[in-house]
Design an enzyme around this catalytic site. Structure first.
Site, PDB file in Angstrom:
ATOM      1  N   ARG A  35       0.814  -1.225   0.000  1.00  0.00           N
ATOM      2  CA  ARG A  35       0.000   0.000   0.000  1.00  0.00           C
ATOM      3  C   ARG A  35       0.839   1.263   0.000  1.00  0.00           C
ATOM      4  O   ARG A  35       0.452   2.266  -0.601  1.00  0.00           O
ATOM      5  CB  ARG A  35      -0.928   0.004   1.222  1.00  0.00           C
ATOM      6  CG  ARG A  35      -2.048  -0.983   1.059  1.00  0.00           C
ATOM      7  CD  ARG A  35      -2.947  -0.967   2.243  1.00  0.00           C
ATOM      8  NE  ARG A  35      -4.150  -1.732   1.947  1.00  0.00           N
ATOM      9  CZ  ARG A  35      -5.001  -2.162   2.856  1.00  0.00           C
ATOM     10  NH1 ARG A  35      -4.786  -1.909   4.128  1.00  0.00           N
ATOM     11  NH2 ARG A  35      -6.064  -2.839   2.505  1.00  0.00           N
ATOM     12  N   GLY A 377     -13.840  -3.848  -0.369  1.00  0.00           N
ATOM     13  CA  GLY A 377     -15.189  -3.317  -0.108  1.00  0.00           C
ATOM     14  C   GLY A 377     -15.538  -2.183  -1.058  1.00  0.00           C
ATOM     15  O   GLY A 377     -16.635  -2.125  -1.617  1.00  0.00           O
TER      16      GLY A 377
END
Ligand code: AMP
Length: 398
Positions: A35, A377
């Site tokens: 990330r 999500g």
């Protein structure tokens, strides 16, 4: 809306919302830097064009106030190394100290703010808190796709304070482009592969997908809710009995829509939830009592490989079995390899959701698929057609 490629960052202090929610070990060392690494191009673009950078992120789920284990200070040395310059740290993301350090930033400087979630105002989407963050910079960039489906202070509300100077970073731009590529005008046949433990939370996405795909392949723990709803014996496999009606509705809707819905013909079953358990391969519809299905079987693998190899667009979310255990990883590994093979032959593949991404990495295939989404999500909500607050806040004009 501004584009990061066109904007003149000279002498600008640029506040970038990143997703540095990375795993740390007991010594506070980063165990997976994906990330952070993904944000480097956006940061470098600003620095190269004469700006300074103020990074803000959350890390973990602190309960109330500061906690050492969730401090972003643990990321400073890695970031300094990656950016080849000293990264400064503000031990409070708002307030006088943060204001002072940011006001003194010079061209090429980088400042990392302390964890935003040390303030409950962040997740509450508090306007006053967003305003205090906004005071630190002249420009706002959102490059945190993983939290784009949340209307938090730093992901959405803050954009109101930068009516002219707000934009997406490269991660956001890529996510939006690649997801749109799959959903706006996909090359057909379009195949979705869904797995993972549960159906709940995925029903909406399954129904949205049935409006778009030609094939829907189901695996993982969620397959047993469908199989039981169809009258199969599933032993003690994972099941969500409350969802039988919804599962049947989905099966019927697939028929109405002419979508091929594939459930695995066979399964690898175990007499306990352990890699050392006794194993058998049986029909997925005929699992003995006290045995549980932990992977799709060889016939299912063969069928799924064929469908995948004939596809021109693929979306994959969720493993086919308990791939963390070597005796139950075959289904997931085969699907991962088939997706990579199809991609090599010209198919576009989009992988999303923590566990399918973990599987792709585990099998060394990350450079052999089309695009790996950074937000499970957020990706699913985007696909469902929901408006993501983090995207809307940047696109909205006044
Ligand atoms: P999810 O978070 O819903 O995507 O689920 C991912 C998890 O599902 C992984 O940790 C897998 O080990 C687990 N899983 C996949 N297949 C099964 C299965 N047949 N039974 C139990 N767990 C499973």
């Amino acid at each position: 809306m501004n584009s990061i490629d066109q904007f003149n960052f000279k002498h600008k202090k640029v506040l970038i919302r990143v997703d540095y929610n990375v795993p740390l070990n007991g010594n506070f060392e980063i165990t997976d830097s994906t990330r952070i690494d993904a944000t480097i191009p956006t940061i470098e673009r600003v620095l190269k064009h004469g700006g300074s950078v103020i990074l803000m992120s959350h890390l973990g789920r602190p309960k109330s106030g500061p906690e050492n284990k969730f401090s972003l200070k643990h990321l400073c040395s890695y970031l300094s190394e990656k950016l080849k310059r000293d990264v400064q740290f503000a031990d409070d993301c708002i307030g006088e100290r943060a204001k002072k350090i940011s006001s003194e930033l010079k061209k090429g400087d980088v400042l990392l703010l302390e964890n935003l979630r040390f303030y409950k105002e962040e997740t509450a989407g508090n306007r006053r808190f967003a305003e205090q963050l906004a005071l630190l910079g002249d420009v706002y960039i959102n490059d945190a796709f993983g939290t784009a489906h949340r209307a938090h202070a730093s992901t959405a509300i803050i954009a109101d304070f930068f009516p002219e100077n707000k934009m997406f970073g490269y991660i956001m731009e890529n996510e939006i482009q690649n997801i749109n590529k799959v959903f706006r005008n996909p090359d057909r046949p379009f195949t979705a592969i869904l797995g993972g433990a549960k159906v709940s939370g995925k029903i909406e996405i399954i129904n949205t997908l049935l409006d778009k795909v030609d094939n829907l392949i189901i695996g993982g723990g969620m397959m047993f809710t469908f199989i039981k709803a169809l009258g199969g014996n599933i032993g003690s496999s994972l099941v969500e009995e409350k969802l039988f009606d919804l599962a049947m509705d989905t099966i019927n809707y697939a028929k109405d829509k002419n979508v091929n819905l594939y459930l695995p013909l066979d399964a690898v079953i175990a007499d306990e939830f352990s890699n050392e358990a006794n194993r058998k391969i049986v029909s997925s519809y005929d699992i003995p009592d006290r045995w549980m299905g932990l992977d799709i079987g060889p016939d299912a693998i063969q069928k799924y490989n064929t469908v995948i190899s004939q596809s021109h667009t693929i979306l994959w979310n969720g493993p086919m079995g308990v791939f963390e255990m070597s005796n139950f990883e075959n289904g997931t590994k085969s699907v991962a390899r088939s997706v990579a093979k199809a991609t090599k032959e010209g198919c576009f593949s989009l992988i999303g959701g923590g566990d399918s991404v973990a599987a792709i990495n585990k099998y060394g295939l990350k450079n052999q698929v089309g695009y790996i989404s950074t937000g499970g999500g957020a990706m699913l909500e985007f696909i469902e057609g929901k408006i993501l607050p983090g995207i809307a806040a940047i696109e909205r004009s006044f």
